[in-house]
Motif scaffolding. Sequence first.
Motif, short mmCIF file in Angstrom:
data_model
loop_
_atom_site.label_atom_id
_atom_site.label_comp_id
_atom_site.label_asym_id
_atom_site.label_seq_id
_atom_site.Cartn_x
_atom_site.Cartn_y
_atom_site.Cartn_z
N PHE A 91 4.98 -7.24 -5.65
CA PHE A 91 4.39 -8.54 -5.98
C PHE A 91 4.97 -9.10 -7.27
CE2 PHE A 91 0.09 -8.27 -3.54
CZ PHE A 91 0.81 -8.11 -2.36
N ASN A 92 5.28 -8.22 -8.20
CA ASN A 92 5.86 -8.67 -9.46
C ASN A 92 7.25 -9.27 -9.23
OD1 ASN A 92 5.68 -8.51 -12.59
ND2 ASN A 92 7.67 -7.62 -12.15
N PHE A 93 7.99 -8.69 -8.28
CA PHE A 93 9.32 -9.23 -7.95
C PHE A 93 9.19 -10.65 -7.38
CE2 PHE A 93 12.82 -9.82 -4.91
CZ PHE A 93 13.90 -9.64 -5.77
N ILE A 94 8.11 -10.87 -6.62
CA ILE A 94 7.86 -12.20 -6.08
C ILE A 94 7.56 -13.19 -7.21
CG2 ILE A 94 6.29 -13.56 -4.61
CD1 ILE A 94 5.91 -11.04 -2.91
N GLY A 95 6.97 -12.67 -8.29
CA GLY A 95 6.71 -13.51 -9.46
C GLY A 95 5.36 -14.18 -9.46
N LYS A 96 4.40 -13.65 -8.72
CA LYS A 96 3.06 -14.22 -8.66
C LYS A 96 2.08 -13.28 -9.36
CE LYS A 96 4.16 -17.84 -6.14
NZ LYS A 96 4.04 -19.23 -6.65
N ILE A 97 1.83 -13.53 -10.63
CA ILE A 97 0.96 -12.64 -11.38
C ILE A 97 -0.48 -12.72 -10.88
CG2 ILE A 97 0.30 -14.26 -13.23
CD1 ILE A 97 0.76 -11.84 -15.17
N LYS A 98 -0.87 -13.86 -10.28
CA LYS A 98 -2.22 -13.97 -9.73
C LYS A 98 -2.41 -13.00 -8.56
CE LYS A 98 -3.18 -18.74 -11.09
NZ LYS A 98 -3.54 -20.12 -10.63
N LEU A 99 -1.34 -12.84 -7.76
CA LEU A 99 -1.40 -11.87 -6.67
C LEU A 99 -1.53 -10.45 -7.21
CD1 LEU A 99 1.27 -13.21 -4.14
CD2 LEU A 99 -1.22 -13.27 -3.92
N ASN A 100 -0.82 -10.18 -8.30
CA ASN A 100 -0.92 -8.87 -8.93
C ASN A 100 -2.33 -8.60 -9.45
OD1 ASN A 100 1.53 -7.62 -8.56
ND2 ASN A 100 2.46 -8.47 -10.40
N ASN A 101 -2.93 -9.62 -10.02
CA ASN A 101 -4.30 -9.46 -10.52
C ASN A 101 -5.27 -9.17 -9.37
OD1 ASN A 101 -3.44 -9.93 -13.13
ND2 ASN A 101 -4.02 -12.08 -13.13
N LEU A 102 -5.11 -9.89 -8.26
CA LEU A 102 -5.95 -9.65 -7.09
C LEU A 102 -5.71 -8.26 -6.52
CD1 LEU A 102 -5.67 -13.12 -5.30
CD2 LEU A 102 -7.68 -12.19 -6.48
N LEU A 103 -4.45 -7.83 -6.53
CA LEU A 103 -4.13 -6.49 -6.05
C LEU A 103 -4.81 -5.42 -6.91
CD1 LEU A 103 -2.25 -4.69 -4.17
CD2 LEU A 103 -0.69 -4.64 -6.14
N LEU A 104 -4.75 -5.59 -8.23
CA LEU A 104 -5.38 -4.62 -9.12
C LEU A 104 -6.89 -4.60 -8.92
CD1 LEU A 104 -3.39 -5.13 -12.46
CD2 LEU A 104 -3.24 -3.22 -10.85
N ILE A 105 -7.49 -5.76 -8.70
CA ILE A 105 -8.93 -5.81 -8.45
C ILE A 105 -9.27 -5.06 -7.16
CG2 ILE A 105 -10.87 -7.32 -7.85
CD1 ILE A 105 -9.61 -9.43 -9.70
N LEU A 106 -8.50 -5.30 -6.11
CA LEU A 106 -8.74 -4.64 -4.82
C LEU A 106 -8.66 -3.13 -4.95
CD1 LEU A 106 -9.13 -4.69 -1.75
CD2 LEU A 106 -6.63 -4.94 -1.53
#
Length: 466
Positions: A23-38
């Motif tokens: 997800f970081n490679f995609i460059g969407k930090i919001k997705l990373n935050n949601l991933l960490l929450i999940l």
Amino acid sequence: MPFTSATFLFVFLPLTIILYYVFNFIGKIKLNNLLLILFSLVFYAVSGLRTLAYLLVFIFIMYLSGKILSTFRDDKTKKGILIIFLTFITLVLCYYKYITFILELFSKDIKEFSIVIPLGLSFIMFEGISYLVDSYKNGVKSGSLVDVMLFFTFFPKIASGPIVLWRDFYPQIYKRKVSVDLFFSGMNRIMIGLAKKSIIADSLGVVVQNINENVTLGIDSPTAFFGALCYFLQIYYDFSGYSDIAIGVSRIFGFEFKENFNSPYTSTSIGEFWRRWHISLGTWFREYIYIPLGGNRKHVYLNLFIVFLITGIWHGSTFNFVIWGISHGILIMLERASRNNKWYKKIPSGIKWIFTMVFVYLTWIIFMLPSLKQAIIYYKSMFGVYVGDIYFTFEYFVDEKVLIIVCAALVGAFVGKWKIVEIIRQWTQNTKWGLIFSQIIYIGLFILAVWFMMNSSYSPFLYFQF
């Protein structure tokens, strides 16, 4: 899900890291935050779905509280609302941690009453107070629901800290980066923490448990002294090992948290010890208890006493913890009153260090045992006043393996101020061969730690109980 389990080390953590970096490679930090929450919710759900539900309700209440505080402009109104929410958090914490103790004071028969304390309750509640106070006082935004969920659920710190302040966490939610250096630095830190826990703390924990189980039956003096030494080392390596893993995992995801330990057993005063031991807890008490009470401006000694009384109560609901906290508070006050006197300044640092370590060593015994009665019996055993016949002596509890681990643990605990340590650290960081050597050591420790972990029964981190 304990950090020292095969599921966490070889399934949960690698999967989280791989997806996070994709997800970081995609460059969407919001997705990373949601991933960490999940993944954090999955991590917490292992402790029980009911406690997960409680956590989600608490987070939603905190989010609404932050929004309500940000709505009002009148300081008096905002302060009143803040007090209401802080009272709510305090009452929740007191209910879960102290209701059993309160009931025992008024009734001897509470067998039908049982309560499940949610994992990481104290740490979550303290961070809740930080969230509210920082949103109110320090000008930090209350954040979105996603921001608040990430703050409270972030799995490396949720069970036993380190306690992270909202004002330190919020700026990193959308402005953090990952790098090769941070990744390998985090991995190295995880391996160090795992070695501390699995090789040293768990091995010494077996000895401590075996000795403590025989305290009321009768243990000889050498056994009592050695058991206290093992606990003196176990609690440091257990909790600092957890902190190392938590900080290392967080670093892999781009979060930089402050250190939680800084060679506390090299301290030459109790004040210095508390600046080096569980630093995040000390920082929290200073920011949200000591300074609001008046800090160094007024009633300094009373403020210090209150802080350490609360510190003892925070750790547990028995009189052992109260006495432990008060004893540290009294010595802190005495040091404060004496630190500018000539006679105190003339005392060699070596003497101060010995006194500090003896005090910490002896007071850990109160901390170690579940009741004051057992602690008194333990102290008596140390000085030859036995409560019964001695069936098992020192040789029964100690073997060569334990002695080797104790010696290694003592060296590791006391080398923090040695100049050679800094020289070696610079060599490993600034030279190619030093870097290769350090990585070989880290990998070797990791393999050994996993071997110890697989060949021993599960031993939870000591601070899970707090």
